[in-house]
Scaffold this active site. Structure first.
Site, PDB file in Angstrom:
ATOM      1  N   HIS A   1     -13.015  -2.843  -2.716  1.00 61.34           N
ATOM      2  CA  HIS A   1     -12.198  -2.417  -1.587  1.00 61.34           C
ATOM      3  C   HIS A   1     -12.608  -3.161  -0.302  1.00 61.34           C
ATOM      4  CE1 HIS A   1      -9.392   1.175  -1.144  1.00 61.34           C
ATOM      5  NE2 HIS A   1      -9.401   0.713   0.088  1.00 61.34           N
TER       6      HIS A   1
ATOM      7  N   TYR B   1      -1.974   5.556  -4.471  1.00 59.19           N
ATOM      8  CA  TYR B   1      -2.993   6.584  -4.296  1.00 59.19           C
ATOM      9  C   TYR B   1      -2.415   7.876  -4.851  1.00 59.19           C
ATOM     10  CZ  TYR B   1      -6.047   3.886  -1.181  1.00 59.19           C
ATOM     11  OH  TYR B   1      -6.915   2.968  -0.664  1.00 59.19           O
TER      12      TYR B   1
ATOM     13  N   THR C   1      -5.426   2.393  -7.391  1.00 53.21           N
ATOM     14  CA  THR C   1      -6.744   2.139  -6.779  1.00 53.21           C
ATOM     15  C   THR C   1      -7.712   3.216  -7.240  1.00 53.21           C
ATOM     16  OG1 THR C   1      -5.704   1.060  -4.919  1.00 53.21           O
ATOM     17  CG2 THR C   1      -7.954   1.843  -4.584  1.00 53.21           C
TER      18      THR C   1
ATOM     19  N   LYS D   1      -7.335  -1.091  -9.856  1.00 50.22           N
ATOM     20  CA  LYS D   1      -7.979  -1.870  -8.793  1.00 50.22           C
ATOM     21  C   LYS D   1      -9.261  -1.177  -8.358  1.00 50.22           C
ATOM     22  CE  LYS D   1      -7.106  -3.401  -4.017  1.00 50.22           C
ATOM     23  NZ  LYS D   1      -7.790  -2.378  -3.213  1.00 50.22           N
TER      24      LYS D   1
ATOM     25  N   SER E   1       0.825  -1.215   0.000  1.00 47.47           N
ATOM     26  CA  SER E   1       0.000   0.000   0.000  1.00 47.47           C
ATOM     27  C   SER E   1       0.856   1.261   0.000  1.00 47.47           C
ATOM     28  CB  SER E   1      -0.889   0.012   1.249  1.00 47.47           C
ATOM     29  OG  SER E   1      -1.523   1.265   1.389  1.00 47.47           O
TER      30      SER E   1
HETATM   31  C1  FNR Z   1      -7.664  -2.328   2.505  1.00 49.35           C
HETATM   32  N1  FNR Z   1      -7.675  -2.154   1.133  1.00 49.35           N
HETATM   33  C2  FNR Z   1      -6.796  -1.260   0.558  1.00 49.35           C
HETATM   34  N2  FNR Z   1      -6.758  -1.121  -0.793  1.00 49.35           N
HETATM   35  C3  FNR Z   1      -5.882  -0.267  -1.367  1.00 49.35           C
HETATM   36  O1  FNR Z   1      -5.865  -0.165  -2.584  1.00 49.35           O
HETATM   37  N3  FNR Z   1      -5.012   0.451  -0.593  1.00 49.35           N
HETATM   38  C4  FNR Z   1      -4.993   0.360   0.755  1.00 49.35           C
HETATM   39  O2  FNR Z   1      -4.193   1.014   1.426  1.00 49.35           O
HETATM   40  C5  FNR Z   1      -5.925  -0.496   1.369  1.00 49.35           C
HETATM   41  N4  FNR Z   1      -6.000  -0.594   2.725  1.00 49.35           N
HETATM   42  C6  FNR Z   1      -6.824  -1.519   3.298  1.00 49.35           C
HETATM   43  C7  FNR Z   1      -6.807  -1.669   4.682  1.00 49.35           C
HETATM   44  C8  FNR Z   1      -7.584  -2.646   5.271  1.00 49.35           C
HETATM   45  C9  FNR Z   1      -7.542  -2.829   6.744  1.00 49.35           C
HETATM   46  C10 FNR Z   1      -8.411  -3.482   4.467  1.00 49.35           C
HETATM   47  C11 FNR Z   1      -9.251  -4.572   5.078  1.00 49.35           C
HETATM   48  C12 FNR Z   1      -8.446  -3.301   3.106  1.00 49.35           C
HETATM   49  C13 FNR Z   1      -8.513  -3.017   0.281  1.00 49.35           C
HETATM   50  C14 FNR Z   1      -7.800  -4.312  -0.053  1.00 49.35           C
HETATM   51  O3  FNR Z   1      -6.736  -4.099  -0.945  1.00 49.35           O
HETATM   52  C15 FNR Z   1      -8.738  -5.355  -0.702  1.00 49.35           C
HETATM   53  O4  FNR Z   1      -9.414  -4.763  -1.777  1.00 49.35           O
HETATM   54  C16 FNR Z   1      -9.753  -5.942   0.265  1.00 49.35           C
HETATM   55  O5  FNR Z   1      -9.200  -6.094   1.548  1.00 49.35           O
HETATM   56  C17 FNR Z   1     -10.230  -7.293  -0.242  1.00 49.35           C
HETATM   57  O6  FNR Z   1     -11.222  -7.816   0.553  1.00 49.35           O
HETATM   58  P1  FNR Z   1     -11.002  -8.878   1.751  1.00 49.35           P
HETATM   59  O7  FNR Z   1     -10.052  -9.952   1.253  1.00 49.35           O
HETATM   60  O8  FNR Z   1     -10.432  -8.111   2.906  1.00 49.35           O
HETATM   61  O9  FNR Z   1     -12.380  -9.372   1.988  1.00 49.35           O
HETATM   62  C1  LAC Z   2      -8.627   1.621   3.611  1.00 47.94           C
HETATM   63  C2  LAC Z   2      -7.789   2.496   2.755  1.00 47.94           C
HETATM   64  C3  LAC Z   2      -6.738   3.184   3.399  1.00 47.94           C
HETATM   65  O1  LAC Z   2      -9.379   0.823   3.054  1.00 47.94           O
HETATM   66  O2  LAC Z   2      -7.485   1.966   1.554  1.00 47.94           O
HETATM   67  O3  LAC Z   2      -8.610   1.778   4.858  1.00 47.94           O
END
Ligand code: FNR
Ligand code: LAC
Length: 381
Positions: free
Chosen positions: A268, A144, A170, A244, A122
């Protein structure tokens, strides 16, 4: 022997049951994490309807297993963007891993490295991207875009220099979704944990009401980013570009036209638009629109090896997991992340074996059909 001694003996002989599912790891993690952190990891946006649908969508499909196919253990090897990976399961980018483990993204990367798995880091990691690169993990960088564009341009250049092999932009987060748990908890980063890739950028202070992460996104992130910004992004490095957060045929076609290399069907993890479709429901239309011209991956609600197999049968080339490895990280650091990845890998081998699939290339649409009792016009077998 006294009753008491007897009871003590049997308690000593009965070790706590080891975690055998992702949910078991989640329970251990829940017991170890402060409520604010657990809620941030676990939670979704709004009523958490999309979060729930991501899971439920997998139960709407059943397998059409084939028997007597021979061949022994399934071969899980595949490629993504021409890169070899040992199984079609990657680590999704998740922010702020030092809230789960004091070393944060490093143990995650080491666990992935030990299994040759690919990790997407990330932008808002809590360990600098160069330090994660030093672990030698197969790595892509999630981007981002900030309103101060030069900050993001700098990140892309650093990621390229540090051996990240794709940029994952993203696109479902022009603003942060409304996460009620975080607002109630007044989510803020614990002291000593910061945005390790963005020197000098601070999240708002915890004394403000609401989620400081939402405030930070509102203030610093570029909510006006558009398709016409993609050439600029591509000009920053020769790396392939992955989008994404695509869930429609329309956007998939635009992605193809824009020369994007792959899309991740993602909402997400239900954290952005509540009411967005379950990713497994959106997958078929994206796969159809991509028409083999770009690769399609999926994340959201993948919790079993059999879920991975269903996603691949419906056309995903690979899946990503998010929360599951965070639970592993919180439960048991590097070993926990590894256990979770191995759990998915081994369940996938078993599910494929029980379906008569000897390799990833043998997985096809004919392997699944709508589960009995599921109605829907677009899901005919
Ligand atoms: C995320 N996700 C996410 N996506 C992204 O592009 N940048 C990020 O910094 C984050 N941060 C993030 C933090 C937390 C705590 C979670 C749970 C998710 C989304 C992540 O990449 C992904 O799309 C989802 O987590 C997929 O779903 P599941 O496997 O958690 O159900
Ligand atoms: C999140 C962001 C930071 O899902 O992507 O918390």
């Amino acid at each position: 022997m006294t009753d008491r001694a007897d009871a003590e003996l049997s308690a000593a002989e009965t070790p706590p049951s080891p975690p055998v599912t992702v949910e078991d790891f989640e329970e251990v993690a829940r017991g170890r994490l402060p409520q604010m952190v657990f809620d941030y990891y676990a939670g979704g946006a709004g009523d958490e309807w999309t979060l729930q649908q991501n899971r439920e969508a997998f139960a709407r499909w059943s397998f059409r297993p084939r028997v007597l196919m021979g061949g022994g253990f399934a071969d899980l090897r595949t490629t993504v963007l021409g890169q070899d990976i040992p199984f079609p399961i990657m680590l999704a980018p998740t922010a702020f891993q030092r809230m789960a483990d004091r070393y944060g993204e490093l143990p995650t990367a080491r666990a992935a490295r030990s299994l040759d798995a690919l990790m997407v880091l990330s932008t808002i990691s809590t360990v600098p991207l160069e330090d994660v690169a030093e672990t030698g993990v197969h790595r892509w960088f999630q981007l981002y875009v900030m309103r101060e564009r030069e900050l993001s341009a700098g990140l892309v250049k650093r990621a390229h220099a540090a051996g990240y092999r794709a940029i994952v932009l993203t696109v479902d987060t022009p603003w942060l979704g409304r996460r009620l748990r975080d607002e109630r908890n007044r989510f803020a980063l614990p002291p000593g944990i910061g945005l390790a890739n963005l020197q000098g950028v601070e999240m708002p202070k915890p004394d403000q009401p609401g989620s400081s992460l939402a405030a930070y996104f509102g203030a610093d992130h570029d909510f006006a980013l558009g398709w016409n910004d993609l050439p600029w992004l591509r000009s920053l490095s020769p790396l392939p570009l992955v989008l994404k957060g695509v869930v429609t045929a329309e956007d998939t076609r635009l992605a193809v036209e824009a020369g994007v290399d792959a899309v991740v069907v993602s909402n997400h993890g239900g954290r952005q638009l509540d009411g967005a479709p379950a990713t497994l429901d959106a997958l078929p239309e994206v796969v159809e629109a991509a028409d083999g011209r770009i690769e399609v991956y999926l994340d959201g609600g993948v919790r079993r090896g059999s879920d991975v197999l269903k996603a691949l049968a419906l056309g995903a080339r690979a899946v990503l997991i998010g929360r599951p490895y965070l639970w592993g990280l919180a439960a048991n650091g590097e070993a926990g992340v590894r256990q979770v990845i191995e759990l998915f890998r081994d369940e996938l081998i078993l599910a494929m074996g029980l379906c008569g699939c000897r390799s990833v290339s043998e997985i096809s649409r004919a392997l699944v059909s709508p589960a009995a009792g599921v109605r829907g016009t677009d899901r005919g077998a």
